[in-house]
Design a protein around this motif. Structure first.
Motif, PDB file in Angstrom:
ATOM      1  N   PRO A  14       0.828  -1.215   0.000  1.00  0.00           N
ATOM      2  CA  PRO A  14       0.000   0.000   0.000  1.00  0.00           C
ATOM      3  C   PRO A  14       0.860   1.263   0.000  1.00  0.00           C
ATOM      4  O   PRO A  14       1.966   1.274   0.534  1.00  0.00           O
ATOM      5  N   ARG A  15       0.319   2.316  -0.627  1.00  0.00           N
ATOM      6  CA  ARG A  15       1.021   3.611  -0.599  1.00  0.00           C
ATOM      7  C   ARG A  15       0.842   4.195   0.796  1.00  0.00           C
ATOM      8  O   ARG A  15      -0.281   4.370   1.270  1.00  0.00           O
ATOM      9  N   ALA A  16       1.980   4.471   1.429  1.00  0.00           N
ATOM     10  CA  ALA A  16       1.927   4.924   2.823  1.00  0.00           C
ATOM     11  C   ALA A  16       1.982   6.452   2.905  1.00  0.00           C
ATOM     12  O   ALA A  16       2.544   7.125   2.034  1.00  0.00           O
ATOM     13  N   GLY A  17       1.389   6.957   3.969  1.00  0.00           N
ATOM     14  CA  GLY A  17       1.461   8.385   4.259  1.00  0.00           C
ATOM     15  C   GLY A  17       1.674   8.582   5.753  1.00  0.00           C
ATOM     16  O   GLY A  17       1.276   7.728   6.555  1.00  0.00           O
ATOM     17  N   VAL A  31      12.064   3.604   7.996  1.00  0.00           N
ATOM     18  CA  VAL A  31      11.920   2.146   7.995  1.00  0.00           C
ATOM     19  C   VAL A  31      10.998   1.689   6.869  1.00  0.00           C
ATOM     20  O   VAL A  31      11.261   0.689   6.188  1.00  0.00           O
ATOM     21  N   LEU A  32       9.910   2.437   6.652  1.00  0.00           N
ATOM     22  CA  LEU A  32       8.985   2.067   5.575  1.00  0.00           C
ATOM     23  C   LEU A  32       9.710   2.037   4.234  1.00  0.00           C
ATOM     24  O   LEU A  32       9.591   1.086   3.458  1.00  0.00           O
ATOM     25  N   VAL A  33      10.503   3.088   3.989  1.00  0.00           N
ATOM     26  CA  VAL A  33      11.219   3.173   2.714  1.00  0.00           C
ATOM     27  C   VAL A  33      12.230   2.033   2.608  1.00  0.00           C
ATOM     28  O   VAL A  33      12.344   1.372   1.577  1.00  0.00           O
ATOM     29  N   ARG A  34      12.928   1.795   3.723  1.00  0.00           N
ATOM     30  CA  ARG A  34      13.932   0.723   3.722  1.00  0.00           C
ATOM     31  C   ARG A  34      13.284  -0.641   3.422  1.00  0.00           C
ATOM     32  O   ARG A  34      13.895  -1.504   2.807  1.00  0.00           O
ATOM     33  N   LEU A  39       6.468   5.433   0.108  1.00  0.00           N
ATOM     34  CA  LEU A  39       6.030   6.492   1.031  1.00  0.00           C
ATOM     35  C   LEU A  39       5.618   7.687   0.165  1.00  0.00           C
ATOM     36  O   LEU A  39       6.457   8.375  -0.404  1.00  0.00           O
ATOM     37  N   ALA A  40       4.299   7.874   0.052  1.00  0.00           N
ATOM     38  CA  ALA A  40       3.787   8.838  -0.914  1.00  0.00           C
ATOM     39  C   ALA A  40       3.739  10.256  -0.359  1.00  0.00           C
ATOM     40  O   ALA A  40       3.964  11.224  -1.092  1.00  0.00           O
ATOM     41  N   ALA A  41       3.432  10.403   0.934  1.00  0.00           N
ATOM     42  CA  ALA A  41       3.111  11.747   1.419  1.00  0.00           C
ATOM     43  C   ALA A  41       3.420  11.911   2.895  1.00  0.00           C
ATOM     44  O   ALA A  41       3.347  10.959   3.656  1.00  0.00           O
ATOM     45  N   GLN A  58      14.723   8.792   0.972  1.00  0.00           N
ATOM     46  CA  GLN A  58      14.837   8.733  -0.486  1.00  0.00           C
ATOM     47  C   GLN A  58      14.010   7.569  -0.999  1.00  0.00           C
ATOM     48  O   GLN A  58      14.191   6.464  -0.482  1.00  0.00           O
ATOM     49  N   PRO A  59      13.153   7.703  -1.990  1.00  0.00           N
ATOM     50  CA  PRO A  59      12.767   8.949  -2.639  1.00  0.00           C
ATOM     51  C   PRO A  59      11.934   9.822  -1.691  1.00  0.00           C
ATOM     52  O   PRO A  59      11.232   9.301  -0.821  1.00  0.00           O
ATOM     53  N   HIS A  60      12.037  11.141  -1.888  1.00  0.00           N
ATOM     54  CA  HIS A  60      11.330  12.063  -1.000  1.00  0.00           C
ATOM     55  C   HIS A  60       9.821  11.942  -1.186  1.00  0.00           C
ATOM     56  O   HIS A  60       9.340  11.942  -2.316  1.00  0.00           O
ATOM     57  N   PRO A  61       9.071  11.834  -0.090  1.00  0.00           N
ATOM     58  CA  PRO A  61       7.609  11.869  -0.218  1.00  0.00           C
ATOM     59  C   PRO A  61       7.125  13.296  -0.519  1.00  0.00           C
ATOM     60  O   PRO A  61       7.869  14.257  -0.316  1.00  0.00           O
TER      61      PRO A  61
END
Ligand SMILES: NC(=O)c1ccc[n+]([C@@H]2O[C@H](COP(=O)([O-])OP(=O)(O)OC[C@H]3O[C@@H](n4cnc5c(N)ncnc54)[C@H](OP(=O)(O)O)[C@@H]3O)[C@@H](O)[C@H]2O)c1
Length: 312
Positions: A14-17, A31-34, A39-41, A58-61
């Protein structure tokens, strides 16, 4: 992680925010990105903290001006505001059935997210049993091995369990009615250990020694205690005068506290009384010695001998 695997995972996950760009929000974002979650927003209160979090991963939300914008860009939302703001933040957003919204408070249950449930979305709790001090986000795999308390049902529980597993974290399922008890266990072992460390340090000042000297002396002791608990658990890790049945030493402690730090007497007594059964369980103390120590700990100042030598 190889790019192809990262992209495949990102499709499934899922796209996380994140709403609340503070200490835990920053750790969680990292941690989510790793773990390969897109991580959308991110939305915060101040622009500065929101941008700081976005720059840290990275990538920047997307930096969002409002929680609503973050909710519009993501389906799995973590609310990492202070506990007292969670309910009002949740109530300020128009949710839908595509949303799963999670807060990270250990003490609050998911009913503070009822606004999400009323809109047909799923709500839950995802609480890492770890302490993160502000300004020390420790982004290098800070959650691996940390137990996560999950309060969720159905599909959301599966989603959060999968996330915990990806983070390298064991997890436990929590019922809403148990959250306060669960959370106060963390308070006892973390916050109150800080309080005890501060009390111990303050005694060094009364000896005319500095807080730095106290810290240098007491920290290895604290670390040794933690190692002992890790190796043997409780009550086996218990050492000290109660474990040895040294009533004279306890009497000396009480006399010193009455004279130099009477404000610490209640906590010393309460912890001592709680320690006697541990020494009994370890069989390092017999029941007569235990009863004598309990009497000492419960004695009022009027009962106490005026001179330590009298009982030493
Ligand atoms: N820190 C820990 O050790 C730890 C451990 C486990 C669980 N938790 C839980 O994690 C949550 C966050 O704790 P924390 O320690 O990360 O707190 P924190 O460092 O104070 O961060 C809270 C963030 O929320 C932002 N915020 C405040 N009100 C807001 C609002 N109305 N809308 C959007 N953002 C808002 C703050 O914005 P500003 O930057 O503008 O002030 C701040 O960035 C809490 O539920 C806490 O119980 C924390």
């Amino acid at each position: 992680m190889p790019r192809a695997r990262q992209e495949k995972q990102a499709v499934d996950l899922p796209r996380a925010g994140i709403i609340g760009a503070g200490t835990l929000g920053t750790v969680l974002a990292s941690v989510l990105v790793r773990c390969g979650y897109p991580l959308a927003a991110v939305a915060g209160r101040s622009r500065a903290s929101t941008e700081r979090l976005a720059r840290a991963v990275q990538p920047h939300p997307q930096v969002c001006a409002t929680p609503q914008q973050a909710a519009d860009l993501a389906s799995l939302i973590f609310i990492t505001t202070p506990d007292d703001a969670i309910e009002s933040v949740a109530a300020s957003v128009r949710w839908s059935s595509r949303h799963a919204v999670v807060h990270c408070s250990g003490a609050l249950d998911a009913s503070v997210l009822d606004a999400v449930r009323r809109a047909g979305g799923q709500a839950g709790g995802f609480h890492p049993m770890q302490t993160f001090a502000a300004g020390q986000p420790g982004l290098d795999a800070p959650l691996a091995g940390v137990t996560i308390g999950i309060e969720a049902e159905g599909q959301l529980r599966d989603t959060l369990a999968q996330l915990a597993q990806a983070m390298g974290c064991p997890w436990v399922a929590l019922r809403p009615q148990d959250k306060a008890l669960y959370h106060l266990s963390a308070t006892l072992v973390s916050n109150y250990v800080v309080t005890l460390a501060d009390a111990a340090t303050s005694l060094w000042e009364r000896l005319g020694l500095s807080r730095e000297q106290a810290r240098a002396a007491l920290l290895p002791l604290l670390e040794g205690t933690v190692r002992g608990i890790a190796a043997a658990g409780t009550p086996a890790a218990l050492t000290g005068p109660i474990a040895r049945g040294d009533a004279g030493t306890i009497q000396r402690h009480l006399a010193a506290l009455r004279r130099h730090a009477p404000e610490l007497l209640p906590v010393y007594r309460a912890l001592g009384e709680r320690t006697v059964p541990l020494a009994l369980a370890n069989r390092s103390l017999d029941s007569d010695a235990a009863a004598a120590i309990q009497r000492l700990l419960q004695a009022t100042p009027a009962d106490a001998p005026q001179h330590v030598e009298a009982i030493a």
